[in-house]
Structures are given as structure tokens and as C-alpha cells.
Write a protein that holds these residues in place. Structure first.
Motif, PDB file in Angstrom:
ATOM      1  N   HIS A 156     -14.835  73.128  81.098  1.00  0.00           N
ATOM      2  CA  HIS A 156     -14.535  73.774  79.822  1.00  0.00           C
ATOM      3  C   HIS A 156     -13.709  72.833  78.960  1.00  0.00           C
ATOM      4  O   HIS A 156     -12.536  72.585  79.247  1.00  0.00           O
ATOM      5  N   LYS A 157     -14.334  72.295  77.907  1.00  0.00           N
ATOM      6  CA  LYS A 157     -13.648  71.415  76.964  1.00  0.00           C
ATOM      7  C   LYS A 157     -13.431  72.175  75.649  1.00  0.00           C
ATOM      8  O   LYS A 157     -12.586  73.038  75.568  1.00  0.00           O
ATOM      9  N   ASP A 158     -14.257  71.870  74.625  1.00  0.00           N
ATOM     10  CA  ASP A 158     -14.057  72.511  73.322  1.00  0.00           C
ATOM     11  C   ASP A 158     -15.189  73.456  72.937  1.00  0.00           C
ATOM     12  O   ASP A 158     -15.238  73.935  71.801  1.00  0.00           O
ATOM     13  N   VAL A 159     -16.105  73.732  73.858  1.00  0.00           N
ATOM     14  CA  VAL A 159     -17.227  74.624  73.549  1.00  0.00           C
ATOM     15  C   VAL A 159     -16.802  76.075  73.798  1.00  0.00           C
ATOM     16  O   VAL A 159     -16.356  76.404  74.900  1.00  0.00           O
ATOM     17  N   PRO A 160     -16.924  76.944  72.802  1.00  0.00           N
ATOM     18  CA  PRO A 160     -16.562  78.353  73.012  1.00  0.00           C
ATOM     19  C   PRO A 160     -17.362  78.967  74.160  1.00  0.00           C
ATOM     20  O   PRO A 160     -18.534  78.639  74.360  1.00  0.00           O
ATOM     21  N   LEU A 161     -16.727  79.852  74.921  1.00  0.00           N
ATOM     22  CA  LEU A 161     -17.382  80.464  76.077  1.00  0.00           C
ATOM     23  C   LEU A 161     -18.672  81.167  75.669  1.00  0.00           C
ATOM     24  O   LEU A 161     -19.687  81.081  76.372  1.00  0.00           O
ATOM     25  N   ALA A 162     -18.635  81.867  74.533  1.00  0.00           N
ATOM     26  CA  ALA A 162     -19.814  82.615  74.086  1.00  0.00           C
ATOM     27  C   ALA A 162     -20.975  81.678  73.776  1.00  0.00           C
ATOM     28  O   ALA A 162     -22.142  82.015  74.023  1.00  0.00           O
ATOM     29  N   MET A 163     -20.682  80.490  73.245  1.00  0.00           N
ATOM     30  CA  MET A 163     -21.736  79.532  72.945  1.00  0.00           C
ATOM     31  C   MET A 163     -22.362  78.996  74.234  1.00  0.00           C
ATOM     32  O   MET A 163     -23.591  78.851  74.338  1.00  0.00           O
ATOM     33  N   THR A 164     -21.528  78.726  75.233  1.00  0.00           N
ATOM     34  CA  THR A 164     -22.047  78.274  76.530  1.00  0.00           C
ATOM     35  C   THR A 164     -22.940  79.338  77.148  1.00  0.00           C
ATOM     36  O   THR A 164     -24.042  79.042  77.638  1.00  0.00           O
ATOM     37  N   ALA A 165     -22.495  80.581  77.125  1.00  0.00           N
ATOM     38  CA  ALA A 165     -23.286  81.680  77.692  1.00  0.00           C
ATOM     39  C   ALA A 165     -24.621  81.821  76.960  1.00  0.00           C
ATOM     40  O   ALA A 165     -25.659  82.074  77.590  1.00  0.00           O
ATOM     41  N   LYS A 166     -24.610  81.634  75.652  1.00  0.00           N
ATOM     42  CA  LYS A 166     -25.837  81.732  74.853  1.00  0.00           C
ATOM     43  C   LYS A 166     -26.830  80.629  75.244  1.00  0.00           C
ATOM     44  O   LYS A 166     -28.038  80.883  75.376  1.00  0.00           O
ATOM     45  N   ILE A 167     -26.330  79.414  75.434  1.00  0.00           N
ATOM     46  CA  ILE A 167     -27.200  78.305  75.825  1.00  0.00           C
ATOM     47  C   ILE A 167     -27.835  78.568  77.185  1.00  0.00           C
ATOM     48  O   ILE A 167     -29.028  78.302  77.399  1.00  0.00           O
ATOM     49  N   LEU A 168     -27.068  79.118  78.119  1.00  0.00           N
ATOM     50  CA  LEU A 168     -27.622  79.432  79.444  1.00  0.00           C
ATOM     51  C   LEU A 168     -28.743  80.460  79.332  1.00  0.00           C
ATOM     52  O   LEU A 168     -29.762  80.357  80.026  1.00  0.00           O
ATOM     53  N   ARG A 169     -28.567  81.441  78.460  1.00  0.00           N
ATOM     54  CA  ARG A 169     -29.636  82.440  78.259  1.00  0.00           C
ATOM     55  C   ARG A 169     -30.878  81.776  77.678  1.00  0.00           C
ATOM     56  O   ARG A 169     -32.000  82.060  78.094  1.00  0.00           O
ATOM     57  N   GLU A 170     -30.680  80.886  76.717  1.00  0.00           N
ATOM     58  CA  GLU A 170     -31.811  80.209  76.082  1.00  0.00           C
ATOM     59  C   GLU A 170     -32.554  79.311  77.076  1.00  0.00           C
ATOM     60  O   GLU A 170     -33.782  79.185  77.013  1.00  0.00           O
ATOM     61  N   CYS A 171     -31.820  78.709  77.990  1.00  0.00           N
ATOM     62  CA  CYS A 171     -32.442  77.822  78.989  1.00  0.00           C
ATOM     63  C   CYS A 171     -33.018  78.599  80.179  1.00  0.00           C
ATOM     64  O   CYS A 171     -33.725  78.014  81.010  1.00  0.00           O
ATOM     65  N   LYS A 172     -32.705  79.881  80.265  1.00  0.00           N
ATOM     66  CA  LYS A 172     -33.202  80.743  81.346  1.00  0.00           C
ATOM     67  C   LYS A 172     -32.909  80.144  82.719  1.00  0.00           C
ATOM     68  O   LYS A 172     -33.770  80.066  83.583  1.00  0.00           O
ATOM     69  N   ASN A 173     -31.659  79.740  82.873  1.00  0.00           N
ATOM     70  CA  ASN A 173     -31.234  79.168  84.150  1.00  0.00           C
ATOM     71  C   ASN A 173     -29.881  79.763  84.520  1.00  0.00           C
ATOM     72  O   ASN A 173     -28.845  79.354  84.001  1.00  0.00           O
ATOM     73  N   ASP A 174     -29.900  80.743  85.430  1.00  0.00           N
ATOM     74  CA  ASP A 174     -28.654  81.359  85.894  1.00  0.00           C
ATOM     75  C   ASP A 174     -27.997  80.555  87.013  1.00  0.00           C
ATOM     76  O   ASP A 174     -26.888  80.869  87.433  1.00  0.00           O
ATOM     77  N   MET A 175     -28.699  79.552  87.523  1.00  0.00           N
ATOM     78  CA  MET A 175     -28.168  78.792  88.654  1.00  0.00           C
ATOM     79  C   MET A 175     -27.365  77.588  88.152  1.00  0.00           C
ATOM     80  O   MET A 175     -27.677  76.427  88.402  1.00  0.00           O
TER      81      MET A 175
END
Length: 311
Positions: A156-175
Motif C-alpha cells: 500500500h503506497k499512494d493508491v486509494p484502497l477503493a481504486m485497488t479494489a476496483k482494479i481487482l474487480r476489472e481484472c477478475k482475479n481474486d487470487m
């Protein structure tokens, strides 16, 4: 003399052949579902020692936080990888440890003063400062590459948590694993997606009880407990192990800095014999070699390890 020369040539050819085989195979971690993924990181007391490549690993010719570097490490050992997402001027999430250019990438100034397009003019440097042909990767590129190969641990650097979570959803990778420094960050992620796996800073008993009070499921985390495995870690490690949580030591700021390879190897082995489950290191290939004498012949995690051919 001629016979000796011929024999020596044959030995060189055999050795080269073995190196070629090693270079064309890559160790991968593969899980069919989230329960398997979570079970891989559950402490049972009979687990395989696990290796995490800090920023991918430190190897001449290979920059930190670079897909090619991760692949090079996987040619030598199964591993997971810590990495560092950061924001550009136009809010593209790229992967770079420092908030400025110069040390690991050509160019000068703050990373967030450049757009992603502007960053394409620069090239990554290897640990010795040599300029390579590799460009700065995006977080999405890294996540998409990792699927079916390994697990990424996003610091966790300067990326907001919500933005990281959104990218994971877009990439469809929960692992994917997410580093959290406190219980409130962990709570945000598991509320967003109960499948999120966390690498949680649990350096004190106070922090341990804060995670417990927040209701963060223990099955969703590993715990970073410090840069050295020492007697002071024992109590917190026992609390975490009782919850089935694997404990991780990071050798990057400690044992990796020792000048003697033999001394480093001794500390790497000792980290595991003293009870740690995961060792994060700038030298994951060296760690893999050092712990061979203490590596169990079998263990639960092995069933998720396999090799694939690479070009």
C-alpha cells in the motif's frame, strides 16, 4: 590430451543442456478456487517453507517490479511476490517502489508529475544501475500476467484502497494478496470482497487484538511480524499460529544485507527453524538454495506447485 579435451567438451555440453532445461521451465502456483488459495496460506505446523520475492528479487539484468524479473525467479523456485503500485499524474496505476524516478528507472523528478504516456520514454534499471529495455508496467498488466502462475502481494503506497479494489474487480482475479498496515484497512477490503486475502502488519499484541476486534477473518490473512525472527516475536507468532495464520519475516532490510552468503544462508534457514512460515527476500533464488537442507520431502503446499514450459 585430445581425449581429455573431448571429455571436457562433453561435460560443457551436458552442463549447457541442463541450464537450457532450467531456463525453459517455470515453477507456478495454481489454485482451482478461493478455498484452495486460502488453504495454501493456512498454518498447520506441517507446512512447506514459503518464499516471497521482495519486488520480484534482485538479480543482475533484471529490474525490480518487472514481469521479466518475476519470471526469472520462478525459473528457480515457486514463489509469491511483493510489489509496489503507485499513481501517475493521470491516475494510471503503475508499479514502482519509489515515489520518484532515478534509482530504478531513467528520468528525473516525481513519478506523479508524469502521465503514463510520458513514462513510456523511460526504461527500468537493474540492481547495478544498468539500463534495460524494460518499461514501467501497469498494475493491470501485472495482475493479468500473474493469473495461474503466482500470487502478487500489493503493497500500500499512494493508491486509494477503493481504486485497488476496483482494479481487482476489472481484472477478475481474486487470487491476489493485499498488504494492510492496520485493522481498518483490512476491514475495508473484506467488506468489499470476502475473498480478499491480506498480508497484514501484526507487529504487536495490540495490533493482533485490533484485527480480532474488527472481525477480520483469520483465514483471510498472513501476518508480517517484522524484519528478524527473534525471541520477541515468539508470543505474537504463537497467537497467530493458534488462529491458523502464517507468519512472515522480511529479510530485505536485515539478513539480505549481510555480506557473507554463508551467513545469509544460515539466517534464512534459522528463520524457518524458529517457526516462521514465509520469508520475504530481495534474494529469493539464494533463499531457495539455502533452505534445501531443511526443506521437507512432502508438504500440503506442494500439490499446488507445478512446472510449465516457457520460451
Amino acid at each position: 590430451m585430445k581425449k581429455l579435451s573431448t571429455l571436457f567438451s562433453c561435460i560443457l555440453l551436458v552442463g549447457a543442456g541442463k541450464m537450457a532445461i532450467a531456463q525453459t521451465e517455470m515453477n507456478i502456483l495454481k489454485f482451482n478456487n478461493i478455498p484452495e488459495f486460502q488453504s495454501y496460506f493456512k498454518h498447520t505446523g506441517k507446512d512447506m517453507p514459503l518464499i516471497s520475492g521482495h519486488r520480484g528479487g534482485t538479480t543482475p539484468g533484471y529490474p525490480e517490479n518487472c514481469i521479466a524479473t518475476f519470471e526469472n525467479t520462478l525459473k528457480h523456485t515457486p514463489a509469491i511476490f511483493e510489489m509496489d503500485p503507485r499513481l501517475t499524474k493521470d491516475s494510471v496505476v503503475v508499479v514502482l517502489h519509489d515515489d520518484s524516478l532515478g534509482r530504478t528507472i531513467t528520468g528525473k523528478g516525481k513519478l506523479n508529475s508524469y502521465t503514463y504516456a510520458e513514462l513510456q520514454q523511460f526504461r527500468l534499471k537493474d540492481p547495478q544501475g544498468n539500463v534495460t529495455n524494460y518499461k514501467i508496467p501497469t498494475l493491470k498488466e501485472m495482475i493479468l500476467w500473474s493469473k495461474g502462475k503466482t500470487i502478487l502481494n500489493l503493497d500500500h503506497k499512494d493508491v486509494p484502497l477503493a481504486m485497488t479494489a476496483k482494479i481487482l474487480r476489472e481484472c477478475k482475479n481474486d487470487m491476489i494478496m493485499l498488504t494492510v498496515h492496520k485493522a481498518s484497512e483490512a476491514k475495508f477490503y473484506v467488506d468489499d470482497n470476502p475473498n480478499h486475502m491480506l498480508s497484514a502488519f501484526v507487529l504487536t499484541k495490540k495490533a493482533f487484538y485490533e484485527y480480532e476486534k474488527a472481525g477480520v477473518p483469520w483465514k483471510n490473512m498472513i501476518a508480517y511480524i517484522g524484519p528478524k525472527n527473534q525471541p520477541e516475536n515468539k508470543e505474537i507468532m504463537e497467537l497467530l499460529h493458534a488462529k491458523g495464520v502464517m507468519c512472515m519475516i522480511s529479510a530485505a532490510p536485515s539478513y539480505d544485507k549481510l555480506k557473507s552468503p554463508a551467513e545469509r544462508a544460515e539466517h534464512y534457514r534459522e528463520t524457518f527453524t524458529m517457526g516462521a512460515d514465509i520469508l520475504e527476500s530481495d534474494l529469493p533464488i539464494e533463499v531457495a538454495e539455502a533452505i534445501k537442507p531443511i526443506m521437507p520431502s512432502t508438504g500440503y503446499q506442494q500439490k499446488f506447485w507445478s512446472k510449465v514450459k516457457v520460451k
